[in-house]
Motif scaffolding. Structure first.
Motif, mmCIF file in Angstrom:
data_model
loop_
_atom_site.group_PDB
_atom_site.id
_atom_site.type_symbol
_atom_site.label_atom_id
_atom_site.label_comp_id
_atom_site.label_asym_id
_atom_site.label_seq_id
_atom_site.Cartn_x
_atom_site.Cartn_y
_atom_site.Cartn_z
ATOM 1 N N ALA A 191 -12.741 -6.088 43.742
ATOM 2 C CA ALA A 191 -12.052 -4.773 43.384
ATOM 3 C C ALA A 191 -10.489 -4.878 43.856
ATOM 4 C CB ALA A 191 -12.915 -3.671 43.863
ATOM 5 N N ARG A 192 -10.335 -5.118 45.081
ATOM 6 C CA ARG A 192 -9.073 -5.403 45.648
ATOM 7 C C ARG A 192 -8.026 -6.268 44.746
ATOM 8 N NH1 ARG A 192 -9.066 -4.791 51.418
ATOM 9 N NH2 ARG A 192 -6.484 -5.035 51.196
ATOM 10 N N LYS A 205 -8.198 -6.930 41.853
ATOM 11 C CA LYS A 205 -8.030 -6.275 40.384
ATOM 12 C C LYS A 205 -6.857 -5.222 40.732
ATOM 13 C CE LYS A 205 -12.568 -6.600 38.184
ATOM 14 N NZ LYS A 205 -13.622 -5.748 37.650
ATOM 15 N N SER A 206 -6.996 -4.451 41.908
ATOM 16 C CA SER A 206 -5.916 -3.509 42.079
ATOM 17 C C SER A 206 -4.454 -4.187 42.349
ATOM 18 C CB SER A 206 -6.388 -2.612 43.487
ATOM 19 O OG SER A 206 -6.139 -3.343 44.672
ATOM 20 N N TYR A 207 -4.564 -5.439 42.780
ATOM 21 C CA TYR A 207 -3.190 -6.021 42.838
ATOM 22 C C TYR A 207 -2.937 -6.770 41.617
ATOM 23 C CZ TYR A 207 -2.706 -5.296 47.907
ATOM 24 O OH TYR A 207 -2.222 -4.674 49.177
ATOM 25 N N TRP A 226 -6.412 -14.398 45.451
ATOM 26 C CA TRP A 226 -7.337 -13.457 46.275
ATOM 27 C C TRP A 226 -7.802 -14.332 47.395
ATOM 28 C CZ3 TRP A 226 -6.569 -8.801 47.817
ATOM 29 C CH2 TRP A 226 -7.223 -8.299 48.526
ATOM 30 N N ARG A 283 0.613 -6.756 51.012
ATOM 31 C CA ARG A 283 1.576 -6.547 50.224
ATOM 32 C C ARG A 283 2.952 -7.309 49.936
ATOM 33 N NH1 ARG A 283 1.260 -2.078 47.395
ATOM 34 N NH2 ARG A 283 3.701 -1.665 47.321
#
Length: 89
Positions: free
Chosen positions: A19-20, A22-24, A31, A63
Motif C-alpha cells: 500500500a505504501r 502504491k502511495s508513492y 519499494w 521521500r
C-alpha cells in the motif's frame, strides 16, 4: 499506464503491491530497494523508531529516496560511503 517514480519502468497493475508503494507510485523492485536502504539509514544515523522525531526523519529520507524531496540542510547523504561513518567526524 503507470510508471514508477523512482526507475520509470511501467508498473503492471495486475501485480499486488504494498500500500505504501502504491502511495508513492513505486514498483515492487524500487519499494524493496527502499526497505533495504531504510535499514542502512536507520543503522547509520542510529535512529530509534520509538522516538517520533526519528520516525519523521526516516520518512523524510523515504521521500528523498523516491525523489519527492531534496536533501535538506543538516541531513547527510547516506548513499555516499564517506557520509555513512558518523564516528569519523
Amino acid at each position: 499506464m503507470v510508471r514508477c517514480v523512482k526507475c520509470g519502468s511501467e508498473i503492471d497493475e495486475s501485480i499486488e503491491r504494498d500500500a505504501r508503494a502504491k502511495s508513492y507510485g513505486s514498483c515492487n523492485n524500487c519499494w524493496n530497494e527502499w526497505t533495504r536502504y531504510s535499514i542502512m539509514v536507520i543503522n547509520d544515523l542510529r535512529l530509534d523508531m520509538s522516538i517520533p522525531e526519528h520516525r519523521q526523519m526516516l520518512k523524510r529520507y523515504e521521500r528523498i529516496f523516491f525523489g519527492l524531496e531534496q536533501i535538506g540542510q543538516g541531513m547527510r547523504d547516506v548513499s555516499k560511503e564517506e557520509e555513512r561513518v558518523p564516528d569519523k567526524k
